[in-house]
Enzyme design. Structure first.
Site, mmCIF file in Angstrom:
data_model
loop_
_atom_site.group_PDB
_atom_site.id
_atom_site.type_symbol
_atom_site.label_atom_id
_atom_site.label_comp_id
_atom_site.label_asym_id
_atom_site.label_seq_id
_atom_site.Cartn_x
_atom_site.Cartn_y
_atom_site.Cartn_z
ATOM 1 N N GLU A 129 -9.643 10.401 -61.276
ATOM 2 C CA GLU A 129 -10.342 11.462 -60.643
ATOM 3 C C GLU A 129 -9.839 11.610 -59.163
ATOM 4 O O GLU A 129 -10.485 12.683 -58.387
ATOM 5 C CB GLU A 129 -11.837 11.228 -60.354
ATOM 6 C CG GLU A 129 -12.568 11.461 -61.777
ATOM 7 C CD GLU A 129 -14.100 11.257 -61.546
ATOM 8 O OE1 GLU A 129 -14.723 11.875 -62.058
ATOM 9 O OE2 GLU A 129 -14.518 10.007 -60.769
ATOM 10 N N SER A 146 -14.072 2.155 -59.211
ATOM 11 C CA SER A 146 -14.079 2.822 -60.381
ATOM 12 C C SER A 146 -12.829 3.348 -60.733
ATOM 13 O O SER A 146 -12.567 3.253 -61.976
ATOM 14 C CB SER A 146 -15.257 3.781 -60.454
ATOM 15 O OG SER A 146 -14.792 4.814 -59.594
ATOM 16 N N ASN A 154 -18.751 12.699 -58.656
ATOM 17 C CA ASN A 154 -18.140 12.169 -57.443
ATOM 18 C C ASN A 154 -17.112 13.136 -56.943
ATOM 19 O O ASN A 154 -16.891 13.885 -57.668
ATOM 20 C CB ASN A 154 -17.390 10.972 -58.045
ATOM 21 C CG ASN A 154 -18.054 9.507 -57.595
ATOM 22 O OD1 ASN A 154 -18.783 9.550 -56.667
ATOM 23 N ND2 ASN A 154 -17.747 8.681 -58.468
ATOM 24 N N GLY A 193 -22.864 15.360 -69.991
ATOM 25 C CA GLY A 193 -22.258 14.061 -69.642
ATOM 26 C C GLY A 193 -23.353 12.785 -69.580
ATOM 27 O O GLY A 193 -23.478 12.534 -68.564
ATOM 28 N N LYS A 200 -19.172 9.731 -48.829
ATOM 29 C CA LYS A 200 -19.041 8.931 -49.985
ATOM 30 C C LYS A 200 -17.609 9.181 -50.457
ATOM 31 O O LYS A 200 -17.019 8.364 -50.898
ATOM 32 C CB LYS A 200 -19.861 9.630 -51.183
ATOM 33 C CG LYS A 200 -19.996 8.672 -52.516
ATOM 34 C CD LYS A 200 -21.004 9.105 -53.275
ATOM 35 C CE LYS A 200 -20.992 8.363 -54.750
ATOM 36 N NZ LYS A 200 -21.962 8.699 -55.673
ATOM 37 N N ALA A 210 -24.784 2.146 -63.065
ATOM 38 C CA ALA A 210 -25.087 2.027 -64.429
ATOM 39 C C ALA A 210 -23.712 1.523 -64.898
ATOM 40 O O ALA A 210 -22.817 1.834 -64.593
ATOM 41 C CB ALA A 210 -25.725 3.410 -65.134
ATOM 42 N N GLY A 257 -22.706 9.643 -69.948
ATOM 43 C CA GLY A 257 -21.940 8.245 -69.787
ATOM 44 C C GLY A 257 -22.948 7.496 -69.435
ATOM 45 O O GLY A 257 -24.116 7.360 -69.704
ATOM 46 N N ALA A 258 -22.771 6.427 -68.413
ATOM 47 C CA ALA A 258 -23.722 5.279 -68.076
ATOM 48 C C ALA A 258 -24.670 5.987 -67.045
ATOM 49 O O ALA A 258 -25.974 5.723 -67.299
ATOM 50 C CB ALA A 258 -22.937 4.084 -67.354
#
Lengths: 313, 313
Positions: free
Chosen positions: A274, A261, A106, A7, A188, A132, A9-10
């Site tokens: 998500e 996000s 996450n 994965g 979180k 990021a 991504g950023a």
């Protein structure tokens, strides 16, 4: 160390780039063909705290791994939650019985998916405060600093976790060995389980939401459901600290003016959210444990309905 | 009969106009000064099933009633729910011990407000299927047909209710004496308590909402909370009939493409919603009776939060 970033991504790109700079043998795996092609053609390009960096890191499309000869010492999972299962399936030929797998996604409960593919004693869970941004295929923006906590899931596997901490820290990723990673993950998840869903549903940033009369009541009801599940699982849960952290998100001088996000996923980029791995995970656990979780349930249903109304698939 | 229409919006104007045409002595009372002035200057003008009608009916601003010499035989309440208390206060000098008061507001529990100002035995509750539209100050659009049910609240007051039924029916308002008006009110409140809040929150019409995967689940959870309150109050509640009626709202060939009234209040006209008198009433009753109503509670909080985010006061 031979490391797969699963994965890219950023966030995956940040970890890949920094681990590559620290002389690890890194490869990137991602589902986005254009991104993979760009990286292989022109390198992974980053605006790295204002400096232009180009890293030559091999990248592979997730569905085209059959001829890749690479057995990883460490896999760092950075997919979207709903892509995790497919990614783990694709990775099978590149894992040995000694491959450690660090999950930095996450949400909660990913270990239930991972353990279908990876021996329990090789699984590490982590929680990262790095940020990021993706700027386009092959290109990311990496600003500021961060850290991460991680812990072994299997009993007596502290040495493995500490070994991975050392590798990440050598790459300046500021890793710490944790003794209560599940607590951190719940904390979180509470922030995400309130700010993400509510801001996305109400089309609001965090400061505006926090300024309304009912924000605190809604947040508290949701957090109490996370707490009930955590209590059942005997995971330490500091309600006041968590509520304080959530209220910190309202501050317009720090992050309050940002949209979370999930808002960006759904309302800006028209991608699925998500929610099933945040509030939805609480609902699933609640059903299993016989604990009522109506706020998480309604919020999950509302977000899915909004996805469908926006035609996002 | 001397009749006060208390709240002369679209629906109040319909009832006022039709009762006036049937030779009753009608006056209109409303809070909107411009509307009142227009009616007094040019009459209440209506596009009445395609025919232009002008009715000379005296209209009064609600805060300027001190010099009006009118004692009503019947008051028909047609305010927005949050304006009910103030309207009843304003009406005090125009009520005698024999004045009947018929409540036709949306929502549940209005009798608790009315009985502070009106003897219990004079209160009638009704439920109307008529429609009407406001076109501007002094002007309404009245199309189609309808009916209403009503019942006495006080024991043994059937004669009073039937007398009012006769007056309304003589004006072609198709009134029926009901023996289970609270059941009808609950049924209508369930339709409003699902379609209104969900469509307003999700920015959707009823057909699009009904086409999503989670609509039925959310609707059912909300209706079960109404049912629990109705059961406690020993109000007959036919869950299957109610769910069938709600699902009827999804039909794009009938009313599915419409946005419910709350959507229009909040998202089109930027007015406060009546959520406190629909789902919010269930929450208040639930607290009193010790019954959990989390879906109604969360929906009420979300709608109020949306009001605040849109700056509606």
């Amino acid at each position: 160390m031979k490391i797969i970033i699963a994965g890219a991504g950023a966030m995956g790109s940040r970890f890949g780039l920094m681990l590559n700079q620290a002389k690890n043998d890194v490869i990137l795996i991602d589902g986005w063909q254009e991104h993979v092609d760009e990286i292989n053609k022109n390198g992974l390009r980053a605006d790295f705290n204002g400096e232009e960096v180009i890293a030559k890191i091999p990248a592979y499309q997730q569905d085209k791994l059959s001829e890749v000869d690479f057995t990883a010492d460490l896999v760092i999972l950075f997919t979207k939650a709903m892509q995790l299962d497919a990614m783990l399936k694709s990775l099978q030929p590149m894992l040995s019985e000694n491959t450690k797998v660090l999950c930095l996604l996450n949400g909660i409960g990913h270990e239930d998916t991972i353990k279908k593919y990876v021996p329990f004693e090789n699984i590490l869970l982590g929680n990262t405060m790095w940020t990021a941004g993706m700027e386009g295929p092959g290109r990311v923006k990496l600003f500021g600093t961060g850290s991460l906590d991680l812990q072994n899931l299997g009993e007596g596997q502290e040495e493995i976790a500490k070994e991975v901490v050392a590798v990440l820290s050598k790459a300046d990723l500021h890793a710490n060995f944790s003794t209560d990673i599940i607590s951190s993950i719940y904390k979180k998840a509470c922030v995400n389980g309130t700010m993400n869903g509510l801001c996305t549903l109400l089309n609001s940033n965090m400061a505006d939401l926090g300024a309304t009369s009912f924000a605190d009541e809604m947040v508290k009801e949701i957090v109490l459901e996370f707490e009930a599940i955590a209590n059942y699982e005997k995971v330490p849960f500091d309600r006041e600290a968590i509520l304080t952290q959530i209220k910190g998100c309202y501050n317009p001088e720090t992050i309050g003016l940002h949209h979370p996000s999930m808002y960006q996923d759904l309302r800006i980029n028209h991608r699925l959210t998500e929610i099933d791995y945040i509030n939805g995970a609480i609902v699933r656990k609640g059903k299993e444990y016989g604990i009522a979780t109506p706020y998480c349930s309604f919020l999950t249903q509302l977000i899915h309905t909004k996805e469908e109304l926006l035609g996002v698939k």
